[in-house]
Design an enzyme around this catalytic site. Structure first.
Site, mmCIF file in Angstrom:
data_model
loop_
_atom_site.group_PDB
_atom_site.id
_atom_site.type_symbol
_atom_site.label_atom_id
_atom_site.label_comp_id
_atom_site.label_asym_id
_atom_site.label_seq_id
_atom_site.Cartn_x
_atom_site.Cartn_y
_atom_site.Cartn_z
ATOM 1 N N MET A 30 0.880 -1.165 -0.049
ATOM 2 C CA MET A 30 0.007 0.025 0.114
ATOM 3 C C MET A 30 0.798 1.236 -0.111
ATOM 4 O O MET A 30 0.328 2.430 0.253
ATOM 5 C CB MET A 30 -0.920 -0.041 1.002
ATOM 6 N N GLY A 31 1.903 1.013 -0.441
ATOM 7 C CA GLY A 31 3.086 2.119 -0.496
ATOM 8 C C GLY A 31 3.455 2.721 0.616
ATOM 9 O O GLY A 31 3.535 1.991 1.718
ATOM 10 N N HIS A 37 9.281 -3.536 3.208
ATOM 11 C CA HIS A 37 8.839 -3.744 1.689
ATOM 12 C C HIS A 37 10.200 -3.922 0.845
ATOM 13 O O HIS A 37 9.845 -4.919 -0.015
ATOM 14 C CB HIS A 37 8.191 -2.564 0.997
ATOM 15 N N GLU A 148 5.962 -11.347 7.189
ATOM 16 C CA GLU A 148 5.566 -12.083 8.557
ATOM 17 C C GLU A 148 4.943 -11.131 9.381
ATOM 18 O O GLU A 148 4.382 -11.471 10.301
ATOM 19 C CB GLU A 148 6.524 -12.911 8.833
ATOM 20 N N SER A 186 4.588 1.111 8.221
ATOM 21 C CA SER A 186 4.370 2.366 7.295
ATOM 22 C C SER A 186 3.545 3.318 8.247
ATOM 23 O O SER A 186 3.394 4.494 8.184
ATOM 24 C CB SER A 186 3.232 2.332 6.252
HETATM 25 O O1 PAF Z 1 0.072 -5.497 3.703
HETATM 26 C C1 PAF Z 1 -0.343 -4.602 2.875
HETATM 27 O O2 PAF Z 1 0.178 -3.907 2.543
HETATM 28 C C2 PAF Z 1 -1.868 -4.816 2.381
HETATM 29 O O3 PAF Z 1 -2.876 -5.392 3.281
HETATM 30 C C3 PAF Z 1 -2.143 -5.577 0.889
HETATM 31 C C4 PAF Z 1 -1.436 -6.864 1.168
HETATM 32 C C5 PAF Z 1 -1.106 -5.003 0.039
HETATM 33 C C6 PAF Z 1 -3.435 -5.680 0.547
HETATM 34 O O4 PAF Z 1 -3.749 -4.318 0.249
#
Ligand code: PAF
Length: 281
Positions: A30-31, A37, A148, A186
């Site tokens: 979700m950025g 990430h 995780e 985030s």
């Molecule tokens: O973990 C996330 O960032 C969100 O829940 C995902 C898996 C991208 C789904 O919107």
């Protein structure tokens, strides 16, 4: 790195990757990207693989009183990070591409999604399962990577993939942490300095409880001590619980892989974390 925001463009790019014989790896996000990430992108990078990262702040997984409106959005900086990290394509769909007028389908999961965050955040996991199903279909990915840290989310996604016979491999990547142990998220940017200093109680309390449970101490005592530590640090607790690592059922047998899970609020910021406990015996 290619950035694409429409389905035709995505399908054409994926077809070109496939024509080169590439495996398609997906990193859904979700950025507001951080090292957690980027560890997913790093894990996804393999010879012969094209890495697609998606950024979509999914409205369907936020409750009415949650932080959808203020959820951090910084797509330009995220795109730079992804390009530097070796991502091949950024899938950046607008809401009307993901959920066009008339959209009426919901992917609902029971059991593994019922407790913990599922109980605290009604409809959250339906929103996750629905958007992840769409992302898998849109990209046609062969393999997808999830952190995780969102352990219940990972279990829900594994359930969806198994139940709907999806031909995609799901890989869980260990939680990335700051030097003091706080799990990267985030949402950590919502914490002020004082809250950030107190927040370290979360991984510490879980670590102490996990060691106690792992050596066979009384589970309820260990959980109560963790709850007391978190409350003393200023957290309002949603849950601190021990669950089977696969089914997420509570009161798991000690000879099964187990997970200690917690969610707690520091001020207005809800943090989650979890720790593995190896089977005893
Ligand atoms: O973990 C996330 O960032 C969100 O829940 C995902 C898996 C991208 C789904 O919107």
């Amino acid at each position: 790195m290619l950035t694409v925001g429409d389905l035709d463009g995505l399908r054409a790019a994926v077809a070109a990757f496939r024509a080169d014989g590439a495996t398609i790896a997906l990193v859904p996000t979700m950025g507001a990207l951080h090292a957690g990430h980027m560890a997913l992108v790093e894990a996804a990078r393999r010879p012969g693989t094209k890495v697609i990262a998606s950024i979509f702040v999914n409205p369907r997984q936020f409750g009415p009183n949650e932080d959808l409106a203020r959820y951090p959005r910084r797509e330009a900086a995220d795109a730079r990070l992804l390009a530097e990290g070796g991502c091949d394509l950024l899938w950046l769909p607008p809401v009307e591409v993901m959920y066009p007028a008339g959209f009426a389908t919901n992917v609902g999961v029971t059991g593994v999604s019922d407790g913990f965050d599922g109980a605290a955040r009604p409809a959250h996991f339906d929103g996750v399962a629905t958007v992840v199903t769409k992302l898998f279909n849109q990209t046609g990915a062969d393999i997808a990577y999830f952190g995780e840290k969102d352990f219940q989310q990972l279990a829900v996604i594994r359930r969806v993939v198994a139940d709907l016979d999806m031909a995609i491999e799901i890989v869980g990547v260990p939680t990335q942490r700051d030097d003091d142990g706080l799990a990267l998220s985030s949402r950590n940017i919502y914490l002020d300095d004082e809250q950030r200093a107190k927040a370290v109680a979360l991984p510490r309390a879980l670590g102490v409880a996990a060691r106690a449970v792992g050596r066979g101490d009384d589970v309820e005592t260990a959980l109560a001590e963790a709850r007391a530590t978190l409350t003393a640090a200023g957290f309002a607790i949603d849950y601190v619980a021990l669950a089977d690592a696969e089914t997420l059922a509570e009161s798991p047998a000690a000879d099964r892989p187990r997970r200690l899970l917690a969610a707690a609020r520091m001020g207005a910021t809800r943090l989650i974390d979890n720790v593995a406990i190896e089977p005893i015996g």
